[in-house]
Design an enzyme around this catalytic site. Structure first.
Site, PDB file in Angstrom:
ATOM      1  N   ASP A 145       0.790  -1.237   0.000  1.00 22.33           N
ATOM      2  CA  ASP A 145       0.000   0.000   0.000  1.00 22.33           C
ATOM      3  C   ASP A 145       0.821   1.287   0.000  1.00 22.33           C
ATOM      4  O   ASP A 145       0.258   2.374   0.130  1.00 22.33           O
ATOM      5  CB  ASP A 145      -0.998   0.005   1.165  1.00 22.33           C
ATOM      6  CG  ASP A 145      -0.321   0.055   2.522  1.00 22.33           C
ATOM      7  OD1 ASP A 145       0.912   0.139   2.570  1.00 22.33           O
ATOM      8  OD2 ASP A 145      -1.037   0.005   3.529  1.00 22.33           O
ATOM      9  N   CYS A 199     -22.932  -6.626   3.220  1.00 24.16           N
ATOM     10  CA  CYS A 199     -23.128  -5.839   4.450  1.00 24.16           C
ATOM     11  C   CYS A 199     -24.599  -5.838   4.891  1.00 24.16           C
ATOM     12  O   CYS A 199     -24.885  -5.727   6.080  1.00 24.16           O
ATOM     13  CB  CYS A 199     -22.658  -4.402   4.247  1.00 24.16           C
ATOM     14  SG  CYS A 199     -20.864  -4.210   4.226  1.00 24.16           S
ATOM     15  N   CYS A 202     -26.680  -4.027   8.152  1.00 23.05           N
ATOM     16  CA  CYS A 202     -25.792  -3.833   9.309  1.00 23.05           C
ATOM     17  C   CYS A 202     -25.109  -2.468   9.245  1.00 23.05           C
ATOM     18  O   CYS A 202     -24.601  -2.057   8.197  1.00 23.05           O
ATOM     19  CB  CYS A 202     -24.751  -4.933   9.369  1.00 23.05           C
ATOM     20  SG  CYS A 202     -23.554  -4.747  10.707  1.00 23.05           S
ATOM     21  N   CYS A 252      -6.879   2.883  15.039  1.00 18.60           N
ATOM     22  CA  CYS A 252      -8.153   2.580  15.695  1.00 18.60           C
ATOM     23  C   CYS A 252      -8.752   1.359  15.001  1.00 18.60           C
ATOM     24  O   CYS A 252      -8.817   1.308  13.778  1.00 18.60           O
ATOM     25  CB  CYS A 252      -9.097   3.776  15.588  1.00 18.60           C
ATOM     26  SG  CYS A 252     -10.745   3.503  16.296  1.00 18.60           S
ATOM     27  N   CYS A 255     -14.078   0.080  14.026  1.00 17.83           N
ATOM     28  CA  CYS A 255     -14.981  -0.259  12.922  1.00 17.83           C
ATOM     29  C   CYS A 255     -14.657  -1.633  12.340  1.00 17.83           C
ATOM     30  O   CYS A 255     -15.550  -2.320  11.832  1.00 17.83           O
ATOM     31  CB  CYS A 255     -14.963   0.823  11.848  1.00 17.83           C
ATOM     32  SG  CYS A 255     -13.386   1.034  11.002  1.00 17.83           S
TER      33      CYS A 255
END
Length: 358
Positions: A145, A199, A202, A252, A255
């Site tokens: 990346d 998904c 949700c 973080c 999610c």
């Protein structure tokens, strides 16, 4: 009469794909998919342009500077025809959100608790790409990346997973825990079917975000994202985000961790990606006292090293201010005289929060 030798059947494109897939698994990759450069449409560039036009990339100027090369694989390498998308599972062995309750401990993102994944993934990519070159006589280029290539949309097009509402790749087999790598090649290979979106209704990933960084499903405003603030942003972090950051000092995982598809994920089998003991919930007070030399030593061959000592100690100051531990006051007082203006500003702000709590 002697029999004429029997010719070996010609290798089909599907045979070639099967050999590459098998070799990728031998190299340690957990997911493999194929697509082609000519199947990447203009919508990829349109999404990138819209993201930057809204300023949601914050101060990540490199996105603007290399936008032209990022819009399509052939803008990066015109000769590319086949695309091999690869995933390496890095799922944690325990719940990564549990540390958020330990206010005197640092929450470091799962991906940064082991060896730098760039080193791990790139080594495997180079080995696989070298084999493809030798086996089929075609040119290859490898990308992790750090290159101007949009790995997540390419991996979705290759069928490895889909981009979830948190904008990260989701796999039915590995949830949200895949490091991605891409091999571009002049080898002509038929594409796999892209993965459809699973998904459903949700919204776990959107609802848990501490800073409301998702303006809408499938959209991210990096300027509000704790990963961006603690890693990419090098200035004084606005006070409106301090309390929400809690003890998150590098990235973080909220999610990612709440995605229901994670229930199918197994802990990473690549041992280099397992959490180092010294990076699994380390003491905040200890981290805040690192000088440049000790910071570099502690985080050698680790992704944290790339942000530098000052940015890292800045993040630790915010976490100490949120923790409410009076033992942090002498440490923060000393940091008020730090050579870094950013560290000084955050040490003063953290002291004020601690004294208000006291």
């Amino acid at each position: 009469m002697p029999r004429s030798p029997t010719k070996a059947p010609a290798e089909t494109q599907d045979d070639v794909k099967a050999r590459i897939r098998a070799r990728a698994y031998e190299e340690g990759f957990d997911a493999v998919g194929f697509t082609t450069a000519d199947r990447i449409g203009p919508e990829l560039a349109e999404r990138l342009d819209a993201f930057m036009a809204l300023g949601r990339h914050g101060e990540m100027r490199w996105l603007e500077e290399k936008a032209e090369r990022r819009r399509h694989p052939n803008a990066l390498w015109p000769e590319a025809r086949g695309i091999v998308a690869l995933g390496l599972n890095y799922a944690p062995a325990k719940n990564p959100l549990a540390v958020l309750a330990e206010k005197d401990r640092a929450a470091i993102s799962v991906y940064a608790q082991g060896r730098d994944y760039h080193l791990v993934v790139k080594k495997k990519l180079k080995s696989l790409a070298g084999w493809i070159h030798r086996a089929f006589g075609q040119e290859v280029k490898v990308f992790v990346d750090t290159a101007p290539l949009m790995e997540k949309p390419l991996s979705a097009a290759a069928g490895i997973g889909w981009q979830g509402k948190h904008t990260n790749l989701v796999s039915r087999e590995f949830g949200s825990w895949l490091f991605l790598g891409v091999i571009l090649t002049t080898l002509d290979l038929p594409a796999d079917a892209p993965e459809s979106d699973h998904c459903g209704s949700c919204t776990n990933c959107l609802d848990i975000c501490p800073t409301q960084a998702f303006p809408a499903p499938y959209q991210l405003d990096a300027r509000r994202c704790i990963s961006y603030l603690t890693i990419e942003y090098d200035g004084v972090i606005p006070e409106e985000f301090h309390a929400a950051m809690g003890n998150r000092i590098y990235g973080c995982d909220d999610c990612l961790a709440v995605c229901p598809w994670n229930k199918f994920a197994q802990a990473a089998r690549e041992t280099a990606l397992h959490a180092r003991p010294e990076l699994d919930a380390p003491a905040l007070i200890e981290l805040a006292q690192l000088d440049d030399a000790s910071f570099r030593e502690r985080f050698s061959t680790n992704p944290v090293k790339r942000i530098g000592r000052d940015r890292f100690v800045r993040n630790a100051c915010i976490a100490l201010g949120n923790g409410g531990d009076a033992a942090a006051i002498p440490v923060l007082e000393k940091l008020c005289g730090d050579p870094s203006a950013v560290v000084r500003a955050h040490a003063r702000a953290a002291l004020q929060r601690l004294r208000r709590k006291a």
